[in-house]
Enzyme design. Structure first.
Site, PDB file in Angstrom:
ATOM      1  N   SER A   1      -4.770   6.277  -4.751  1.00  0.00           N
ATOM      2  CA  SER A   1      -3.525   5.599  -4.394  1.00  0.00           C
ATOM      3  C   SER A   1      -2.612   5.555  -5.608  1.00  0.00           C
ATOM      4  CB  SER A   1      -3.805   4.168  -3.925  1.00  0.00           C
ATOM      5  OG  SER A   1      -2.616   3.405  -3.845  1.00  0.00           O
TER       6      SER A   1
ATOM      7  N   TYR B   1      -8.036  -4.080  -5.041  1.00  0.00           N
ATOM      8  CA  TYR B   1      -7.763  -2.684  -4.686  1.00  0.00           C
ATOM      9  C   TYR B   1      -7.187  -1.915  -5.875  1.00  0.00           C
ATOM     10  CZ  TYR B   1      -6.056   1.226  -1.837  1.00  0.00           C
ATOM     11  OH  TYR B   1      -5.817   2.471  -1.304  1.00  0.00           O
TER      12      TYR B   1
END
Length: 302
Positions: free
Chosen positions: A175, A188
């Protein structure tokens, strides 16, 4: 010794010029694509979201076999049936990649039932979407086990055979938050930054391993259930990526043997800005774009 040292200093910039020129030419001329017809692909988190689209994309491009790993059998069954209807051999195994023993056990089962895996796609991930102080300790550990350590275990399970065959590819669906963290997703962001370092080290470690390479994909916010509810300030200016787009570009990168892919291409500017702007300016960008508060409306799944 001195002449050897001076020679290296002269050759090095010439090598850099050659490699940059080669890369520039490669952006203009169509690259040679890897043939997938003999490849067996394993996708973690393959039952839904980007994982399901990756399975479709690999099948459409002629992959020989596709193996799906995940935790939800219903989703795995649905995706497996869809891929089989496309004419591609497909199998699924229920596996929590955050569980080391389970990964090694399922990897053995895959080798016995399906055969050697030559393309491993580490796609499985979880997000809890909370600040550090609001996060449960077990939830924080789960993110690290699945998003980061899970890639250690899957890679250790399948890479040795790839090296023996001199044919393999490790793919990490990461990501852009690995490079630019946001509030409200500390678990995350941390796990993705760690996974990025893992892949950077792994990619360099494979330089002298013929036939085996790696690809790291860093997409912007993607319209899947995982980040449902996440909102930026200017959604028309910063629209979420479609999962099918991420899947298509990822398989492109595999076939072109591209080591790093940021999606969309404008995310490359992020790296430049982070290296030249002062912290106060970067903070203002977060406020202006809405990434500072984008997780306030988060409703996604883990």
């Amino acid at each position: 010794m001195v002449w050897k040292w001076l020679g290296a200093l002269v050759v090095f910039p010439l090598q850099m010029i050659y490699l940059v020129t080669k890369a520039a030419v490669g952006m203009v001329l169509p690259p040679k694509l890897r043939d997938l017809s003999r490849e067996s692909v394993l996708i973690t988190g393959g039952g839904r979201g980007i994982g399901r689209h990756l399975a479709r994309e690999f099948a459409e491009r002629g992959a020989r076999k596709i193996v799906l790993w995940g935790r939800t059998e219903k989703c795995l069954k649905e995706t497996t049936e869809e891929i089989r209807q496309m004419g591609t051999e497909c199998h699924y195994f229920i596996c929590d990649v955050g569980n080391r023993e389970e990964v090694y056990q399922m990897a053995k089962a895959v080798r016995e039932k399906v055969g050697d895996i030559t393309i491993l796609v580490n796609n499985a991930a979880v997000v809890h979407g909370k600040s550090l102080m609001d996060s449960d300790d077990d939830a924080l550990l789960k993110s690290q086990h699945v998003n980061t350590l899970g890639q250690f275990w899957t890679t250790k399970a399948f890479l040795p055979r790839m090296l023996e065959l001199q044919n393999g590819h490790i793919v990490c669906l990461n990501s852009v938050l690995a490079l630019s963290a946001i509030p409200g997703a500390i678990d995350y962001c941390t796990s993705k930054a760690s996974a990025f370092a893992f892949m950077e080290s792994l990619t360099l470690g494979l330089l002298d391993c013929p036939g085996v390479s790696a690809t790291t994909v860093l997409p912007f916010h993607t319209s899947t259930e995982m980040f449902q509810g996440m909102r930026v300030r200017f959604p028309n200016l910063f629209p979420p990526l479609k999962p099918e787009t991420v899947a298509r570009r990822t398989v492109d990168a595999v076939q072109q043997n591209q080591a790093l892919l940021l999606l969309p291409w404008t995310m490359n500017i992020l790296i430049i800005l982070k290296s030249i702007l002062p912290q106060a300016a970067l903070e203002e960008i977060h406020r202006f774009s809405g990434t500072y508060t984008c997780m306030n409306t988060f409703k996604g799944r883990t």
